[in-house]
Design an enzyme around this catalytic site. Structure first.
Site, PDB file in Angstrom:
ATOM      1  N   GLN A  54      33.890  36.929  52.228  1.00 47.21           N
ATOM      2  CA  GLN A  54      34.723  36.815  51.045  1.00 47.21           C
ATOM      3  C   GLN A  54      34.575  38.086  50.218  1.00 47.21           C
ATOM      4  O   GLN A  54      33.499  38.669  50.189  1.00 47.21           O
ATOM      5  CB  GLN A  54      34.209  35.626  50.221  1.00 47.21           C
ATOM      6  CG  GLN A  54      35.237  34.816  49.521  1.00 47.21           C
ATOM      7  CD  GLN A  54      34.645  33.519  49.037  1.00 47.21           C
ATOM      8  OE1 GLN A  54      34.687  32.514  49.728  1.00 47.21           O
ATOM      9  NE2 GLN A  54      34.097  33.524  47.851  1.00 47.21           N
ATOM     10  N   ARG A 103      41.335  67.614  44.391  1.00 45.62           N
ATOM     11  CA  ARG A 103      42.261  66.478  44.299  1.00 45.62           C
ATOM     12  C   ARG A 103      41.612  65.242  43.721  1.00 45.62           C
ATOM     13  O   ARG A 103      42.282  64.354  43.207  1.00 45.62           O
ATOM     14  CB  ARG A 103      42.821  66.127  45.680  1.00 45.62           C
ATOM     15  CG  ARG A 103      43.583  67.241  46.360  1.00 45.62           C
ATOM     16  CD  ARG A 103      43.849  66.901  47.804  1.00 45.62           C
ATOM     17  NE  ARG A 103      42.549  66.816  48.498  1.00 45.62           N
ATOM     18  CZ  ARG A 103      42.358  66.256  49.676  1.00 45.62           C
ATOM     19  NH1 ARG A 103      43.367  65.722  50.319  1.00 45.62           N
ATOM     20  NH2 ARG A 103      41.165  66.229  50.232  1.00 45.62           N
ATOM     21  N   LYS A 105      24.999  39.455  48.702  1.00 47.21           N
ATOM     22  CA  LYS A 105      26.111  40.025  47.938  1.00 47.21           C
ATOM     23  C   LYS A 105      25.920  41.532  47.827  1.00 47.21           C
ATOM     24  O   LYS A 105      24.793  42.010  47.646  1.00 47.21           O
ATOM     25  CB  LYS A 105      26.156  39.478  46.510  1.00 47.21           C
ATOM     26  CG  LYS A 105      26.422  38.017  46.373  1.00 47.21           C
ATOM     27  CD  LYS A 105      26.408  37.629  44.895  1.00 47.21           C
ATOM     28  CE  LYS A 105      26.528  36.138  44.713  1.00 47.21           C
ATOM     29  NZ  LYS A 105      26.428  35.748  43.299  1.00 47.21           N
ATOM     30  N   HIS A 133      24.140  33.032  39.046  1.00 43.95           N
ATOM     31  CA  HIS A 133      24.656  32.150  40.098  1.00 43.95           C
ATOM     32  C   HIS A 133      23.980  32.382  41.455  1.00 43.95           C
ATOM     33  O   HIS A 133      23.583  33.491  41.774  1.00 43.95           O
ATOM     34  CB  HIS A 133      26.159  32.373  40.250  1.00 43.95           C
ATOM     35  CG  HIS A 133      26.904  32.197  38.972  1.00 43.95           C
ATOM     36  ND1 HIS A 133      27.889  33.059  38.576  1.00 43.95           N
ATOM     37  CD2 HIS A 133      26.789  31.288  37.983  1.00 43.95           C
ATOM     38  CE1 HIS A 133      28.373  32.673  37.407  1.00 43.95           C
ATOM     39  NE2 HIS A 133      27.716  31.598  37.021  1.00 43.95           N
ATOM     40  N   ASN A 142      35.474  39.212  46.215  1.00 43.35           N
ATOM     41  CA  ASN A 142      35.946  38.759  44.911  1.00 43.35           C
ATOM     42  C   ASN A 142      35.936  39.911  43.915  1.00 43.35           C
ATOM     43  O   ASN A 142      35.079  40.801  43.986  1.00 43.35           O
ATOM     44  CB  ASN A 142      35.068  37.619  44.381  1.00 43.35           C
ATOM     45  CG  ASN A 142      35.206  36.373  45.218  1.00 43.35           C
ATOM     46  OD1 ASN A 142      36.306  35.900  45.460  1.00 43.35           O
ATOM     47  ND2 ASN A 142      34.087  35.854  45.686  1.00 43.35           N
ATOM     48  N   TYR A 197      32.764  42.139  44.430  1.00 41.44           N
ATOM     49  CA  TYR A 197      31.684  41.477  45.159  1.00 41.44           C
ATOM     50  C   TYR A 197      32.088  41.305  46.616  1.00 41.44           C
ATOM     51  O   TYR A 197      33.143  40.752  46.893  1.00 41.44           O
ATOM     52  CB  TYR A 197      31.441  40.052  44.650  1.00 41.44           C
ATOM     53  CG  TYR A 197      31.147  39.864  43.201  1.00 41.44           C
ATOM     54  CD1 TYR A 197      29.878  39.490  42.801  1.00 41.44           C
ATOM     55  CD2 TYR A 197      32.142  39.985  42.246  1.00 41.44           C
ATOM     56  CE1 TYR A 197      29.607  39.252  41.464  1.00 41.44           C
ATOM     57  CE2 TYR A 197      31.881  39.760  40.906  1.00 41.44           C
ATOM     58  CZ  TYR A 197      30.606  39.392  40.519  1.00 41.44           C
ATOM     59  OH  TYR A 197      30.342  39.153  39.202  1.00 41.44           O
ATOM     60  N   GLU A 213      26.705  25.196  45.124  1.00 40.43           N
ATOM     61  CA  GLU A 213      26.662  26.049  43.938  1.00 40.43           C
ATOM     62  C   GLU A 213      25.541  25.612  42.995  1.00 40.43           C
ATOM     63  O   GLU A 213      25.332  24.424  42.752  1.00 40.43           O
ATOM     64  CB  GLU A 213      28.004  25.946  43.217  1.00 40.43           C
ATOM     65  CG  GLU A 213      28.064  26.715  41.935  1.00 40.43           C
ATOM     66  CD  GLU A 213      29.370  26.492  41.206  1.00 40.43           C
ATOM     67  OE1 GLU A 213      29.907  27.482  40.706  1.00 40.43           O
ATOM     68  OE2 GLU A 213      29.856  25.342  41.151  1.00 40.43           O
ATOM     69  N   ASP A 241      28.140  28.119  32.292  1.00 41.28           N
ATOM     70  CA  ASP A 241      26.881  28.855  32.407  1.00 41.28           C
ATOM     71  C   ASP A 241      25.871  28.426  31.342  1.00 41.28           C
ATOM     72  O   ASP A 241      24.675  28.366  31.606  1.00 41.28           O
ATOM     73  CB  ASP A 241      27.126  30.362  32.332  1.00 41.28           C
ATOM     74  CG  ASP A 241      27.706  30.930  33.613  1.00 41.28           C
ATOM     75  OD1 ASP A 241      27.691  30.230  34.645  1.00 41.28           O
ATOM     76  OD2 ASP A 241      28.176  32.089  33.586  1.00 41.28           O
TER      77      ASP A 241
END
Length: 182
Positions: A50, A27, A76, A66, A52, A136, A147, A172
């Site tokens: 979180q 399957r 992460k 980042h 994302n 993420y 940040e 960036d």
């Protein structure tokens, strides 16, 4: 509990490559994207604060590098759901013997690999195909005041991107080079 990940160390302490073990039959297959018990044993300390998902349309695009500054650092778990990327983490831990060294892995929908990136690392990727989707899991919520980022094309980092950089956001591109930081 059955083991759903093969976990391998990388040259940067704490940065781990995970291969999701797919269980399948005629399957199709099932793979676990996150398991608190298994990943806690691999160093994931926090909750999932979180999740994302990104879509990057064009091959050669770079997103990153980042990170969030203390006290808002985050771990992460990064996976590629469609397409293929060269995923990179840079050790930003000033007391680490691998400070400012980077490690890259090819993540793709086909190879079922993820990177488990601990707190204190910058992260980014380059798309190696069109229409790349990334997922993420973050251990901390985004904190705008914390940040920061490294320039993905900073010669001091010397990241060997597999392709010429075809696209990068103005944001960036505007980050300071290491030589410009105080």
């Amino acid at each position: 509990m059955s083991k759903r990940f093969d976990i391998a160390e990388t040259p940067l302490a704490g940065l781990l490559r995970l291969e999701r073990i797919r269980i399948g039959d005629a399957r199709g297959w099932l793979e676990r994207m996150f398991c608190a018990d298994e990943l806690r044993a691999a160093g994931w300390a926090g909750p999932i604060a979180q999740i994302n998902r990104t879509l990057t349309l064009n091959r050669g695009t770079v997103r990153g590098m980042h990170f969030q500054k203390p006290p808002h650092e985050e771990a992460k778990l990064v996976s590629c759901l469609a397409g293929e990327v060269f995923d990179v983490a840079v050790d930003m831990r000033k007391n680490s013997p691998t400070y400012l060294r980077w490690h890259g892995e090819i993540l793709s929908a086909d190879n079922a690999r993820s990177l488990l990136i601990p707190e204190g690392f910058a992260h980014g990727f380059q798309t190696l195909s069109e229409k790349v989707e990334m997922l993420y899991f973050h251990s901390a919520a985004y904190a705008p005041g914390a940040e920061d980022a490294l320039r993905a094309d900073d010669p001091a980092l010397g990241i060997s991107w597999p392709l010429a950089i075809s696209e990068m956001s103005d944001r960036d591109r505007g980050h300071k080079l290491l030589s410009e930081r105080t």
